[in-house]
Design a protein around this motif. Structure first.
Motif, short mmCIF file in Angstrom:
data_model
loop_
_atom_site.label_atom_id
_atom_site.label_comp_id
_atom_site.label_asym_id
_atom_site.label_seq_id
_atom_site.Cartn_x
_atom_site.Cartn_y
_atom_site.Cartn_z
N LEU A 191 0.84 -1.20 0.00
CA LEU A 191 0.00 0.00 0.00
C LEU A 191 0.87 1.25 0.00
N ARG A 192 1.91 1.23 0.81
CA ARG A 192 2.84 2.38 0.86
C ARG A 192 3.53 2.57 -0.49
N ALA A 193 3.92 1.46 -1.12
CA ALA A 193 4.58 1.55 -2.42
C ALA A 193 3.66 2.16 -3.47
N CYS A 194 2.36 1.96 -3.30
CA CYS A 194 1.37 2.55 -4.22
C CYS A 194 1.09 4.02 -3.90
N GLY A 195 1.72 4.55 -2.87
CA GLY A 195 1.50 5.94 -2.50
C GLY A 195 0.30 6.16 -1.60
N GLU A 215 -6.27 -3.14 6.09
CA GLU A 215 -5.07 -2.36 6.39
C GLU A 215 -5.27 -0.90 6.01
N ALA A 216 -5.86 -0.67 4.83
CA ALA A 216 -6.09 0.70 4.37
C ALA A 216 -7.04 1.44 5.29
N ALA A 217 -8.13 0.78 5.72
CA ALA A 217 -9.09 1.42 6.60
C ALA A 217 -8.47 1.74 7.95
N ARG A 342 -6.16 4.74 -9.42
CA ARG A 342 -4.86 4.12 -9.61
C ARG A 342 -4.99 2.63 -9.35
N VAL A 343 -4.01 1.85 -9.82
CA VAL A 343 -4.11 0.39 -9.71
C VAL A 343 -2.79 -0.19 -9.21
N GLY A 344 -2.91 -1.18 -8.32
CA GLY A 344 -1.78 -1.99 -7.89
C GLY A 344 -2.15 -3.46 -8.04
#
Length: 383
Positions: A191-195, A215-217, A342-344
């Protein structure tokens, strides 16, 4: 042990050390430095506690508690007996000793282990057994050993304690685990790598047990990852329950973001499990999961954000030949329903990521995961 600070090692997946160093820097840790397999920093015991409580990407937190030179077993025995164990351990505590030797006159790890265990027993510690039967017996009795890692290198004996206990990806809230689960620590680093910084929604169209979404929430809510679990350091002589509770209170998260986080999956059992995980993590008001095929995935109302997905890639799940069609359908759905997002995409096969038809590029090197090497591919906002 006279120094009030010591070296702290934050374990990270190989290749993602800079991301963990970035997180540690943001959390105020002193000069975090990426090294192979993790990040080094310095601090006192409260920093050790806080690293376990707050850092999302760290797999374990090891503390270098002391060192001395030893050129033969008798010298090791004598100095291990003189080591100030009482500053670290409580009498009667169970300790497991792991020893490695490299480029040293003491080359027999088993003999070194025996000398160190004898010194610990003289202090009053209980030594954990080495066999599977011993471990099972301790587990049945509710005994969990502290791990003392001893590295003898260039004739220097270095003692480190594992302050975490159970690996830190075990947040203490996830009971349902789907197929080929991704560890929470790895999900946080991706998630961090995706900004991702907690200020946009996240959607996972193949959510499984909901790891990415939860994790994001949790990041958006400002809720520390270690709030729902215990740690090995709570059994050390240096532990102060009052100061620890103050740290926990400060990291409990009072934010109530307006953003909503969601995921979907074609497996109804996975959806039910993900929603149960959200409820246990006290994130049910922020994160929801529903039953849907990939072709029916659609975002909730609100601004665009990040789609991040760990689809099957054939190494452990699925027929790889059939997965190209699945990834093609994923790309088509994203182009149709997720414009501006955006997409990861995490996969072991670059060809599968490219099969989405999105302009994906790899972020960083392949990362070990479940016996495979996986890579995060990212794509800019869909137009």
């Amino acid at each position: 042990m006279t120094d009030s600070t010591f070296e702290i090692f934050l374990q990270a997946p190989p290749g993602l050390e800079p991301l963990l160093a970035e997180e540690a820097r943001e959390k105020g840790f002193l000069t975090p430095t990426p090294v192979p397999g993790g990040v080094t920093t310095r601090g006192g015991w409260e920093d050790v506690w806080r690293a376990n409580l707050e850092l999302r990407g760290a797999g374990r937190v090891l503390v270098r508690i002391g060192s001395f030179m030893a050129f033969h077993l008798a010298q090791l025995d004598k100095r291990a007996h003189k080591f100030p164990w009482a500053e670290l351990l409580r009498p009667g505590e169970t300790v497991r000793v792991d020893v490695s030797c490299r480029r040293s006159k003491i080359y027999h790890a088993g003999a070194a282990k025996q000398r160190i265990e004898t010194a610990l027993e003289a202090f009053g510690a209980r030594i954990a057994g080495d066999t599977v039967q011993d471990e099972e017996s301790d587990a049945e009795a509710g005994i969990e050993a502290l791990t003392l890692k001893v590295r003898i290198e260039d004739n220097e004996v270095i003692f480190s304690l594992d302050s975490s206990g159970a690996p830190l990806h075990r947040r203490g809230t996830k009971q349902f685990v789907g197929k080929a689960p991704m560890r929470e620590t790895l999900a946080a680093l991706f998630l961090r790598a995706c900004g991702y910084d907690g200020r946009e929604p996240v959607y996972d169209p193949m959510c499984g047990s909901g790891t990415f979404v939860l994790e994001a929430a949790s990041i958006a809510a400002g809720r520390a990852p270690g709030l729902s679990r215990g740690f090995a350091f709570e059994r050390l002589a240096s532990f102060d329950a009052t100061r620890w509770q103050a740290l926990r209170d400060a990291a409990s998260g009072s934010a109530t973001p307006e953003l909503r986080f969601a995921g979907s999956d074609r497996d109804a059992g996975a959806v039910a499990g993900a929603n149960a995980n959200a409820a246990r993590a006290r994130l049910g008001d922020l994160a929801t999961f529903h039953h849907a095929a990939v072709s029916d995935a659609a975002p909730l109302e609100g601004p665009p954000g990040l789609v991040i997905v760990n689809p099957p890639y054939g190494g452990r799940i699925g027929n790889k030949k059939l997965l190209y069609g699945l990834h093609g359908a994923l790309g088509e759905t994203l182009r149709r329903n997720f414009r501006g997002w955006r997409v990861g995409i995490v996969t072991s096969e670059a060809g599968l990521a490219r099969a989405t038809g999105l302009p994906v590029t790899p972020w960083g090197p392949p990362v070990p995961h479940g016996g495979l090497k996986i890579t995060l591919f990212t794509a800019p906002p869909i137009t």
